[in-house]
Scaffold this motif. Sequence first.
Motif, short mmCIF file in Angstrom:
data_model
loop_
_atom_site.label_atom_id
_atom_site.label_comp_id
_atom_site.label_asym_id
_atom_site.label_seq_id
_atom_site.Cartn_x
_atom_site.Cartn_y
_atom_site.Cartn_z
N VAL A 84 -4.67 21.67 -11.83
CA VAL A 84 -6.14 22.58 -11.48
C VAL A 84 -7.35 21.96 -11.75
CG1 VAL A 84 -7.04 24.67 -11.83
CG2 VAL A 84 -4.65 24.71 -11.53
N GLU A 85 -7.49 21.21 -12.88
CA GLU A 85 -8.82 20.62 -13.54
C GLU A 85 -9.04 19.48 -12.61
OE1 GLU A 85 -8.35 19.97 -17.71
OE2 GLU A 85 -9.05 22.15 -17.78
N LYS A 86 -8.10 18.67 -12.46
CA LYS A 86 -8.29 17.47 -11.51
C LYS A 86 -8.87 17.86 -10.08
CE LYS A 86 -5.66 13.48 -11.34
NZ LYS A 86 -4.43 12.82 -11.40
N TRP A 87 -8.27 18.93 -9.44
CA TRP A 87 -8.77 19.44 -8.36
C TRP A 87 -10.33 20.12 -8.45
CZ3 TRP A 87 -7.18 19.93 -3.07
CH2 TRP A 87 -5.80 19.54 -2.86
N LEU A 88 -10.57 20.60 -9.39
CA LEU A 88 -11.64 21.39 -9.80
C LEU A 88 -12.71 20.18 -9.91
CD1 LEU A 88 -13.18 23.68 -10.36
CD2 LEU A 88 -12.70 23.63 -12.72
N TYR A 89 -12.72 19.03 -10.70
CA TYR A 89 -13.76 18.04 -10.79
C TYR A 89 -13.72 17.37 -9.60
CZ TYR A 89 -14.02 18.29 -15.76
OH TYR A 89 -14.43 18.66 -17.04
N VAL A 90 -12.69 17.06 -8.87
CA VAL A 90 -13.14 16.55 -7.51
C VAL A 90 -14.09 17.59 -6.52
CG1 VAL A 90 -11.98 15.72 -5.28
CG2 VAL A 90 -11.10 15.20 -7.67
N ILE A 91 -13.63 18.63 -6.47
CA ILE A 91 -14.29 19.46 -5.79
C ILE A 91 -15.75 19.63 -6.01
CG2 ILE A 91 -14.50 22.03 -4.86
CD1 ILE A 91 -11.26 22.37 -5.13
N ALA A 92 -16.18 19.93 -7.09
CA ALA A 92 -17.38 20.08 -7.99
C ALA A 92 -17.95 18.67 -7.52
CB ALA A 92 -17.33 20.07 -9.53
N ALA A 93 -17.49 17.58 -7.56
CA ALA A 93 -18.47 16.16 -7.35
C ALA A 93 -18.62 16.11 -5.87
CB ALA A 93 -17.32 15.22 -7.67
N LEU A 94 -17.80 16.52 -5.05
CA LEU A 94 -18.04 16.63 -3.68
C LEU A 94 -19.02 17.75 -3.38
CD1 LEU A 94 -14.33 16.41 -2.28
CD2 LEU A 94 -16.15 14.66 -2.19
N ALA A 95 -18.90 18.72 -3.99
CA ALA A 95 -20.19 20.06 -3.65
C ALA A 95 -21.48 19.44 -4.15
CB ALA A 95 -19.61 21.12 -4.22
N LEU A 96 -21.49 18.78 -4.99
CA LEU A 96 -22.95 18.34 -5.40
C LEU A 96 -23.42 17.02 -4.61
CD1 LEU A 96 -22.72 18.69 -9.25
CD2 LEU A 96 -23.94 19.99 -7.94
N PHE A 97 -22.58 16.20 -4.27
CA PHE A 97 -22.78 15.06 -3.48
C PHE A 97 -23.38 15.31 -2.00
CE2 PHE A 97 -22.25 11.59 -0.70
CZ PHE A 97 -22.44 10.54 -1.35
N SER A 98 -22.72 16.45 -1.52
CA SER A 98 -23.07 16.68 -0.15
C SER A 98 -23.97 17.81 0.03
CB SER A 98 -22.03 17.17 0.63
OG SER A 98 -21.21 18.14 -0.15
N GLY A 99 -23.90 18.65 -1.10
CA GLY A 99 -24.81 19.92 -1.07
C GLY A 99 -26.48 19.61 -1.20
N ILE A 100 -26.57 18.89 -2.22
CA ILE A 100 -28.20 18.69 -2.66
C ILE A 100 -28.87 18.12 -1.65
CG2 ILE A 100 -29.49 17.68 -4.46
CD1 ILE A 100 -27.43 17.82 -6.36
N LEU A 101 -28.67 16.99 -1.12
CA LEU A 101 -29.37 16.35 -0.07
C LEU A 101 -28.93 17.18 1.51
CD1 LEU A 101 -29.41 12.68 -1.10
CD2 LEU A 101 -31.23 14.22 -0.87
N GLY A 102 -27.83 17.87 1.34
CA GLY A 102 -27.50 18.37 2.65
C GLY A 102 -28.61 19.61 2.89
N THR A 103 -29.03 20.07 1.92
CA THR A 103 -29.86 21.22 2.09
C THR A 103 -31.13 20.58 2.89
OG1 THR A 103 -29.67 21.98 -0.08
CG2 THR A 103 -31.76 22.78 0.79
N GLY A 104 -31.32 19.22 3.03
CA GLY A 104 -32.31 18.88 4.13
C GLY A 104 -32.06 19.23 5.51
N HIS A 105 -30.97 19.86 5.71
CA HIS A 105 -30.70 20.36 7.08
C HIS A 105 -31.66 21.68 7.37
CE1 HIS A 105 -27.05 23.06 6.13
NE2 HIS A 105 -27.91 23.12 5.35
N HIS A 106 -32.67 22.35 6.18
CA HIS A 106 -33.32 23.08 6.48
C HIS A 106 -34.70 22.46 6.87
CE1 HIS A 106 -30.33 26.22 5.61
NE2 HIS A 106 -30.01 25.68 4.32
#
Lengths: 187, 81, 455
Positions: free
Chosen positions: C224-246
């Motif tokens: 579970v933890e391995k998945w969690l870290y991967v998902i968290a990393a992907l969320a931050l990588f895409s989400g922070i600059l992804g907010t640029g679509h606004h």
Amino acid sequence: MKDATKQTPAEGIDALPGDLMMWILIVSELLVFGAGLAAFMGVRLTDPAGFSEAQTHLNATTAGINTVVLVTSGWLAALAVQASEMGNILRTRLFLAAASILGVVFLVIKGAEYADKSAQGIDFETHSFFLFYYMLTGFHAMHVIAGIVILALVSWKVTPRNTEVGAAFWHMVDLVWVLLFPIMYLL
Amino acid sequence: MSVTNAWLTLIALSIGSTILAHFGAAGIFASLAILTLAWIKAQVILRVYLGLQNAPSWGRGFGMVLAIYMIGIMGLAVAAS
Amino acid sequence: MKYKTQRIAFAYFVVAMALFAVQVTMGLVLGWIYVDGNFLSELIPFNIGRMLHTNSLVVWLLTGFFGAAYFLVPEESEQEIHSEKLAYLQLAILVLGTAGVVVTYLFNLFEGNFLLGKEGREFLEQPKWVKAGIVVAALIFLYNISMTVLKGKKTAITNILLLGLWGIALLFLFSFYNPDNLALDKMYWWYVVHLWVEGTWELVMASILAFLMLKLTGVDREVVEKWLYVIAALALFSGILGTGHHYFWIGTPGYWQWIGSIFSSLEIVPFFGMMAFAFVMVWKGRRDHPNKAALLWSLGCATLAFFGAGVWGFLHTLHGVNFYTHGTQITAAHGHLAFFGAYVALNLAIISYAMPILRGRDPFNQVLNMVSFWLMAGGMTFMTFTLTFAGTVQTHLQRVNGEAFMDVQEQLWIFYVMRFGSGIAVVLGAVLFIYAVMKPRKEIIEAGAVGTPAE
């Protein structure tokens, strides 16, 4: 655990050299730069003449030198990994330092390039070519800076694993450049 | 391939593409040649520097995606000429 | 209930569900205003109704997150919550602030007052005193939770949860910065809720889902933890600059079009990751947990989040597409399914899991709860389709043909009627859910065999 991996070849995610999280980052970065370069090629279709004209303002020679600088730096980082695996910390640090210095050389040449563009009055609004130029090379330069920081952290705490993970990031920066350079400067 | 051989290959390929671009070679075939050299360079970095030669299945996967991508880029280059 | 301070969560969940009821009721009123434009136009103007609908949504989701944190942190860090009193004080501040907001909006009290009046900024219109109260409550919360985690065991779940919660609090500070320049104002405006939902909330979501998967499926923590870290990393990588679509059409420089398009296209990846995670865990898991309703909500959450946030988000995220669809009903379709799938369903999942434990009647009547899932999920999906079709028609008529806004709205009427119908289903589902977790005592579903966790 370690013995088990030696006996049977690792499969799936475990077969990836180095750290899974670093590979996630590498793949994400490659997707972003890949999409950026593909978008560049796509927008180029709308104005091939304008893009060719804009490209004449770039200096392919210095950028070519930068390619040599960066792949050499990558080679030094790879040698650092080997030194680290043999347990030679001093040698590892020397290779990492040399790799970082070449990273700085890359940035200096890049900086001169930007200064030259800016002296010509070119900014990212001049033409969509330069929008991509500044965006993609700027992004890449930021990764070079980040890579230098990572290599510094690795040489502070040298372990074979740390060196491998840090070097992997550096190779990704390298990989992006060998694709970015020809597409943007030479085509 | 050892990392030093990889480095020498990369240097040779880089010089090759710069020479191609610098000394007259223009037009679509020069572009395709330059992109092919870049493709090989990317493959070398992935396989040797990043160590995917020791993980054959991953190496094949990355190689395949890279191939599709480079063919796409080449297609766009042809379309622009 | 292993730790007695977990009972704090009960109070938070009750408040959250009360606000949930307010939110969907307001939604129904708004849905009718779309059908009959003059409905309540004197009493609750549309913009006020919308404020209440969106603000109560955000507040109840946050209250639910707080409750979830108070529930799962003791179990994860094997430690009682640092201070129970502070936790209730925090809730009291939140309730007072929420009540203040509702009254201020409805009667437009203290108009123009620096401290007490509502600020003109859409969605961040809370009066300053309420904003300050939210910050104080957040600080109390962070202090309380961080102290608990510091004293106890640190797990990947609490690490990611804390990272997300700290991010939420820090990003909220941007709501105090209100530049005169309208373009700048809009730019910072997106830092609050959109860096939440595309960044920090995803971390909270991933960690709560991970907790639920751990409990419900019995898969090894390591996996579970391995998945969690991967998902968290992907969320931050895409989400922070992804907010640029606004940033596409608000006066920011042109490079945001590419940065926003490219990074936000990747935002689908962490949502896909969460869906894959949930299903792989259930498939691999060897535990037949009796709380089927919580499992249904968890899987529903991951799936609908992937479609609502991921697919429907990608649908209009590329700037070439968004040029036409910006601010049409397509946006409303995406907003509804994304919020429902990702964050409403997540809260309802943790509530479904926690409530029977908190009330000491595990397992409980899950049939009603599961019926409420299908009512809400079905209603919301139908609503998403009607709004998507409405948005498509609107884009064509208004943005391509250039017809006037109100003329187009007239032609969309049939879609709004259908949307109102689906809204009724959602409200019925919500009422049923609240009833199901609060009321019945009789056990209808047999307690499944609690298998031994995989070792």
